[in-house]
Enzyme design. Structure first.
Site: not given
Length: 748
Positions: A611, A686, A718
């Site tokens: 991320s 995602d 995600h």
């Protein structure tokens, strides 16, 4: 620049007895060493999606509060724990409960998730998977039954009135006294009722807010019909077979996504009155480019309070509204900041004085508690100092004190305190070490304190709150990793790139560490807001994957750079309008420290993150290509103009107002600077960091002739779910094994 290392050697060491000088040499070859004899970890044991992961976690006890009574929850029974003697008495068993359910559509399988919603009533709330029931364990009868709630998108029940609000198939309902009323008819994917809004920013976790007496319901309504959809798709399961006449084609799953600088959704707040069956909306004005958050009720059920924020997120107002008419009553507080204000906590009224409330703010540089009267006059600052108040657990009405969590003991600790509202005296309620997650009883008289320390896997204490807290240990868990080869975990600090700010790090040394050898090193990084990696919990918060890598001969290094959480406003805002830049410089300060260590192989340094950490991984790989030879970037942000407005604009402003910052932090033009081996991984579905980031970076790499590797998890969001996480971490590990561990890293 480097403070003394805080070293804790977890691994148990034994000495091998020599059986004679003549046999010693032979035995050295014939017998395994102590390190070799101990067991090795597998990813099935270390990864949360692994088949044996639960066996490798420290023993714990599941609890909940029934008023001031502590209830221990187990699979087959629940018991009342005497907070003075620690003795336990069975309240009821799983068999008892299922017998009381009678003709219920299904049975309860375990008691871990039951709750006691009313401190004054012997009622337990259970979910069978098909219905939610309230069972009186004194009369042994069902008092309330709610069907369809298990399928609801959101649900909340008020313990006083017994009314239940829920969202089913996008419509909002209220069930009360056996009658169910549908409040909305226009709910859809675009018109969202009773759920979290503003993409869960500003501390928002839900969208249903009952008044204290349960006679009025405040709820969010979010209109996102004007927001552009991103075209995610649903890939069918491997064993899926279409029914007759059904297409084999993958189906679209578009998600509304307000990108930075683009049109965002509009949120309003409705209030439903059970007694009149009428709904009004708060008259807050045009909701365009505004955020409404931290909804709170007055103790008398007549007034609603909420923080209102402009789209620039630098101008914040606390406003009160009449719950009956929706009319605006007053603006009680106003806070501005040159960079951003981030209200993340609702105000809390004092249980012993309904004319006063506590508000959290970091206006003095650190998040602290302030006392106001209900007219908005600030009466005093309750806590003060160079530490962060991390949470409020509740109140102790008898002592007129607030029970809260802070890192006053150490920037990497989490400890529980009480503060007397009248005189400001603070009292530590735990042992002053480690990382504590305490839960306060409803009456505010007891804590169940679940915590760990760097060399303590888990302890649970029961704390009686009084003039002098009484702490009793209820559980000291054994080391679940006993008998395995365990690496050495150390922690310390270095100075940031500014030469003055302390940054905390964690190091995991390879199994069988030899200071005379040089080891390949992996820097694990996150680096973004609202997160940290290093703390004083077990093994300094080390992720199990780090142990797996240490077992394979790697040294792991983790540093919390400026911009991460719990260090105060200036520390967090250092990255404003230039995400990744200050963070990279701080990470390189960590790399320079690594290079000063004789056992770190400076020619074999890799980096991995997910991320924001994926963004940092590619940033470091392309800005410092001579330093980082191998990287694995998961779910990476590539260009902040493609990230969502609430988060992105808080830290970067808009692409229109900060074009230089967006250009500087974009990784698209850095594609040409990629020299090492880089693997990019993403979930195809995602909805947080859209696949567009990865796809466009790959296109940029194709254009300039650089060669990253790419892997996709179809259908995954995600983060990888379930056992796919084992596959993911096996893949990450293998990439470093292939390209970082060999002394001569192959190149294309």
């Amino acid at each position: 620049m480097v403070k003394t290392d805080i070293k804790i050697l977890i691994q148990m060491k034994t000495n091998t007895l020599m059986v004679g000088a003549i046999l010693a040499g032979f035995m050295a070859f014939a017998q395994p060493t102590n390190i070799m004899a101990q067991k090795k970890f597998t990813l099935e044991e270390l990864n949360f999606g692994g088949k044996n992961f639960q066996k490798m976690r420290a023993e714990t006890r599941y609890t909940t509060w029934w008023g001031d009574q502590l209830v221990r929850l187990d699979k087959e029974q629940c018991t009342i724990v005497n907070t003075k003697t620690l003795k336990e008495q069975t309240l009821f068993t799983l068999s008892d409960l299922n017998a009381w359910l009678g003709d219920s559509k299904s049975k309860v399988r375990a008691l871990y998730s039951i709750a006691f919603p009313d401190a004054k009533k012997p009622v337990v709330k259970v979910n069978t998977g098909k219905e939610t029931l309230l069972v009186n364990f004194k009369t042994k009868k069902i008092e309330q039954r709610f069907e369809n709630v298990t399928e609801a998108q959101a649900a909340d029940r008020n313990a006083v009135s017994g009314a239940l609000a829920y969202v089913l198939e996008n419509q909002l309902y209220v069930s009360n006294n056996g009658q169910t009323k549908q409040l909305t008819s226009d709910g859809s994917r675009s018109i969202v009722y009773g759920q979290a809004v503003h993409r869960d920013e500003f501390g928002i976790k839900g969208g249903l807010y009952w008044s204290p007496n349960g006679e009025r319901l405040a709820f969010y309504r979010m209109d996102q019909s004007m927001v552009t959809d991103f075209p995610l798709i649903n890939v069918q399961e491997v064993d899926w077979t279409p029914k007759k006449g059904e297409s084999r084609m993958a189906t679209p799953e578009p998600t509304p996504y307000p990108m930075a600088g683009e049109t965002s959704h509009k949120v309003t707040v409705g209030v439903y009155d059970i007694n009149t069956s009428k709904t009004v909306y708060l008259k807050a004005g045009d909701p365009t480019d505004r955020y409404f958050t931290n909804i709170q009720w007055s103790p008398d059920n007549k007034t609603i309070y909420m923080f209102e924020l402009n789209r620039d997120q630098n101008d914040c107002h606390l406003v009160s509204y009449d719950a009956q008419t929706g009319d605006k009553i007053a603006e009680l507080y106003h806070e501005t900041d040159a960079k951003y204000v981030e209200p993340s906590h609702p105000i809390l009224f004092l249980p012993w004085n309904s004319n006063q409330f506590v508000m959290q703010s970091q206006k003095d540089g650190y998040n602290h508690l302030y006392l106001f009267n209900k007219d908005g006059k600030e009466l005093k600052q309750i806590t003060k100092g160079n530490f962060v108040v991390m949470d409020i657990l509740g109140f102790n009405e008898k002592a007129k004190s607030i029970i809260y969590v802070s890192n006053e003991c150490s920037p990497i600790q989490r400890n529980t305190w009480s503060v007397n509202v009248a005189n400001g005296k603070r009292t530590l309620l735990d042992n002053g070490r480690g990382y504590h997650y305490a839960r306060l009883s409803e009456g505010g008289n007891y804590l169940v304190d679940n915590y760990s320390e760097p060399n303590v896997p888990r302890k649970i204490d029961i704390v009686s709150i009084g003039n002098k807290p009484e702490i009793k240990n209820w559980l000291t868990a054994k080391n679940p990793w006993a008998g395995y080869n365990i690496p050495e975990f150390t922690s310390g600090s270095i100075k940031a790139d500014d030469g003055k700010t302390d940054l905390y790090w964690r190091m995991v040394k390879p199994i069988g560490f030899d200071p005379n050898k040089k080891y390949p090193t992996v820097v694990y990084v996150y680096g973004g807001p609202h997160a940290h990696n290093v703390d004083a919990s077990w093994n300094y918060g080390s992720r199990p994957w780090e142990t797996y890598m240490a077992q394979k001969g790697y040294l792991l290094f983790i540093l919390d750079n400026r911009g991460s959480e719990n260090r105060g406003r200036a520390f967090e805002q250092a990255t404003f309008r230039q995400l990744g830049q200050v963070e990279m410089r701080d990470q390189m300060a960590g790399v320079n420290y690594l290079k000063s260590l004789p056992y770190v192989d400076a020619d074999r340094i890799g980096v991995h993150g997910w991320s924001f950490g994926g963004f940092m991984t590619i940033s470091l790989m392309t800005n410092y290509p001579e330093t980082f030879k191998v990287g694995v970037a998961g779910g990476p942000v590539i260009d902040w103009k493609w990230y969502e407005a609430m988060y992105g604009e808080r830290y970067m402003d808009t692409p229109q107002t900060n074009p230089e910052g967006y250009a500087k932090t974009s990784l698209l033009k850095k594609a040409k600077d990629l020299k090492g081996k880089l693997q990019i991984i993403t979930g195809l579905n995602d909805p947080v960091v859209l696949p567009q980031h990865c796809f466009t970076f790959l296109k940029a790499c194709i254009g300039v002739g650089t060669q990253p590797d790419f892997f996709v998890y179809p259908g995954e969001p995600h983060n990888m779910r379930g056992h796919q996480s084992v596959h993911l971490h096996d893949r990450i590990t293998q990439y470093f094994e292939d390209y970082l561990k060999p002394l001569n890293t192959p190149t294309r």
